[in-house]
Design a protein around this motif. Structure first.
Motif, PDB file in Angstrom:
ATOM      1  N   LEU A   1       0.700  -1.631  -0.361  1.00 12.68           N
ATOM      2  CA  LEU A   1       0.246   0.023   0.303  1.00 12.68           C
ATOM      3  C   LEU A   1       0.967   1.243   0.128  1.00 12.68           C
ATOM      4  O   LEU A   1       0.135   2.687  -0.496  1.00 12.68           O
TER       5      LEU A   1
ATOM      6  N   LEU B   1      -0.425  -6.321  -4.741  1.00 16.26           N
ATOM      7  CA  LEU B   1      -1.850  -5.942  -4.322  1.00 16.26           C
ATOM      8  C   LEU B   1      -3.630  -6.779  -4.860  1.00 16.26           C
ATOM      9  O   LEU B   1      -4.122  -8.389  -4.216  1.00 16.26           O
TER      10      LEU B   1
ATOM     11  N   ARG C   1      -7.668  -0.081  -1.507  1.00 19.33           N
ATOM     12  CA  ARG C   1      -5.754  -0.123  -1.855  1.00 19.33           C
ATOM     13  C   ARG C   1      -5.711   1.951  -0.722  1.00 19.33           C
ATOM     14  O   ARG C   1      -4.523   2.200  -2.222  1.00 19.33           O
TER      15      ARG C   1
END
Ligand code: MSP
Length: 516
Positions: free
Chosen positions: A460, A474, A484
């Motif tokens: 992140l 991710l 996100r």
């Protein structure tokens, strides 16, 4: 208005005399990382870049190319847009100084300066460098070959005599010094701030702000024999893009004064002396901060067209991939210092920091989960001290990055992230989940959960630097687009989330393949 402060970041607008090179890519990349970070952190962001299309230098380059200036600028400006796309810059606007909105805005600031009694008609007799688009005093010059005179930048100067309007810069010395004093963060880094202050203390002369010996520029209102000096024209782009002269517009009231003008050290004087003086004289607020970064050399040599060692960012991307290039440029050199590009250093970072440290961590952990946890996020048991310690370190990165990036210390932000990568790798070795698989499967599940959650947090916060690789990571952690932003750092992975088969996100650079 409530909520996080709006954030307005700008790059210099690039002269369209030449193809984009690593220096241009560098300045805009730094702004892109800041813009992405601030968006993920919940701010309203405006990120501006563009091209500086008027002036003698561009006029000459167009003539040399045998083209009309407007056709020439259309073509070269397109190359800068293409670079922005290739580097995945997330700019919200791309301004060209030949656009009607900008011509109107530049003429409006001229009128505001005139109305404030800040302009007068005279004539200029002195030195001018076309390469720098700058006026120089005799005392700043040195002797060059064949009786030429050379500016401190190394550029040749010519003697110019022509009718010109002047801006009363000499009136602003005291007010500028007072402004620097009251706004200690206005100029960064500190060493540059001191240079600017001593330059202003050395005394300011009125500045020539119009030209009459050529025609490629914005006409001075009410006196079309003159065109505006290209720096007054160019600097005004920063307010054009937020709607000037409509200072009541939504954009202007949200985003002006700008949060940050990012510039190279060579153009600091224009941004930290002339620009705040123009703005204050026109009754507008100066920006909050100007950061002057350093310059790149290539394998130890100054980059120049005559040496033939200009680095084309598109070639770098082709050779190493976009994310490694983005990482290298901001990691290798403390931001603000000069730095050297070398193939060796680039490959060292790519194979060391990226493939070995971060890449292997993700690949090891995600493959173990894939094989041993039914391809889904394992359910953790109670956390041991070592587990919480690692999770806390990863969770603390957001605050750490807010501080480092608030000071434009990109290298320190990356070092902080890689400290956690290093801790996670040590944790894997210490906890040895491959052994736990046989001795204590429940503890193995907890360890793998802690690692997956750590990787999620790392991914992140690393997104602004390497958006593609982190998007893929991710994905592999089963995170939807909606999870996100940095608000997701307040949550955690949900046990049972199905995970796709992992794939490496950081390829190694293999020397033979590239040399072939
Ligand atoms: N048009 C002006 C800026 C006007 S802003 C109102 C201009 N343009 S430029 O194209 O010449 O340079 C743009 C930026 O590129 C500058 O910030 C400059 O410092 C940067 N760089 C040019 N060469 C560079 C390196 N070799 N290394 C790092 N940055 C360099 O100036």
């Amino acid at each position: 208005m409530s909520g996080p402060k709006p954030y307005y970041v700008t790059t210099p607008i690039y002269y369209v005399n030449d193809a984009p090179h690593i220096g241009h890519a560098y300045t805009t990349l730094a702004c892109d990382v800041l813009a992405r970070f601030m968006r993920l952190d919940g701010h309203r962001v405006k990120f501006l870049t563009g091209t500086d299309e008027h002036g003698q230098k561009v006029e000459k380059s167009a003539a040399a190319a045998g083209m009309a200036p407007q056709d020439f600028t259309d073509r070269v400006s397109r190359n800068f847009r293409d670079l922005a796309a290739a580097m995945k810059f997330s700019n919200d606007d791309f301004i060209r100084t030949t656009e009607p909105r900008h011509i109107a805005s530049a003429q409006a600031i001229w009128r505001a300066l005139d109305a404030a009694g800040q302009l007068y008609l005279g004539s200029y007799a002195g030195w001018y460098s076309v390469r720098d688009e700058a006026f120089y005093g005799e005392g700043e010059l040195s002797d060059g070959p064949g009786g030429t005179k050379i500016a401190p930048s190394g550029a040749e100067v010519d003697w110019v005599e022509e009718p010109s309007y002047f801006f009363r810069l000499s009136d602003w010395e005291g007010r500028l010094l007072d402004f620097y004093d009251r706004n200690p963060n206005f100029i960064a880094p500190e060493s540059r701030r001191n240079e600017v202050i001593s330059f202003v203390k050395g005394g300011l002369q009125d500045l020539s702000v119009s030209r009459t010996s050529f025609g490629w520029g914005i006409p001075v209102p009410d006196n079309p024999d003159h065109i505006m000096y290209v720096w007054l024209d160019a600097l005004t782009n920063y307010i054009t893009a937020v709607g000037y002269p409509d200072t009541k517009s939504e954009d202007f009231s949200t985003y002006w004064p700008a949060t940050l003008h990012m510039v190279g050290k060579d153009i600091l004087r224009f941004h930290a002396v002339y620009w705040p003086a123009f703005l204050m004289a026109a009754g507008l607020e100066p920006p909050a901060r100007v950061f002057a970064h350093g310059w790149w050399t290539n394998e130890g040599q100054k980059i120049s067209k005559s040496l033939g060692n200009v680095i084309d960012p598109l070639h770098l991307i082709e050779r190493y991939g976009l994310d490694p290039v983005r990482y290298f440029l901001l990691r290798e050199v403390p931001f603000g210092n000069d730095g050297d590009f070398s193939h060796r250093a680039m490959v060292g970072r790519m194979n060391g920091d990226l493939a070995n440290d971060f890449g292997n961590l993700a690949q090891r952990v995600l493959s173990m989960i894939q094989r041993n946890c039914d391809a889904g996020v394992p359910a953790p048991g109670a956390f041991a001290a070592a587990d919480s310690a690692l999770l806390d370190r990863a969770g603390g990165l957001r605050d750490r990055l807010r501080a480092e990036l608030g000071a434009q210390a990109f290298h320190k932000a990356l070092i902080a992230i890689w400290e956690v990568v290093g801790e996670a790798n040590r944790y894997v070795d210490d906890q040895a989940p491959w052994t736990l698989r046989k001795t204590d499967p429940a503890r193995m599940a907890t360890v793998l959960y802690v690692l997956a959650e750590t990787i999620r947090r790392l991914a992140l916060v690393t997104q602004p630097f390497m958006p593609d690789a982190m998007a893929r990571l991710l994905d592999q952690l089963g995170q939807p687009e909606t999870a996100r932003g940095f608000a997701a750092l307040d949550g955690a992975l949900e046990a049972g989330t199905p995970l796709p088969r992992p794939e490496g996100v950081f390829p190694r650079f293999v020397e033979e393949a590239a040399d072939g």
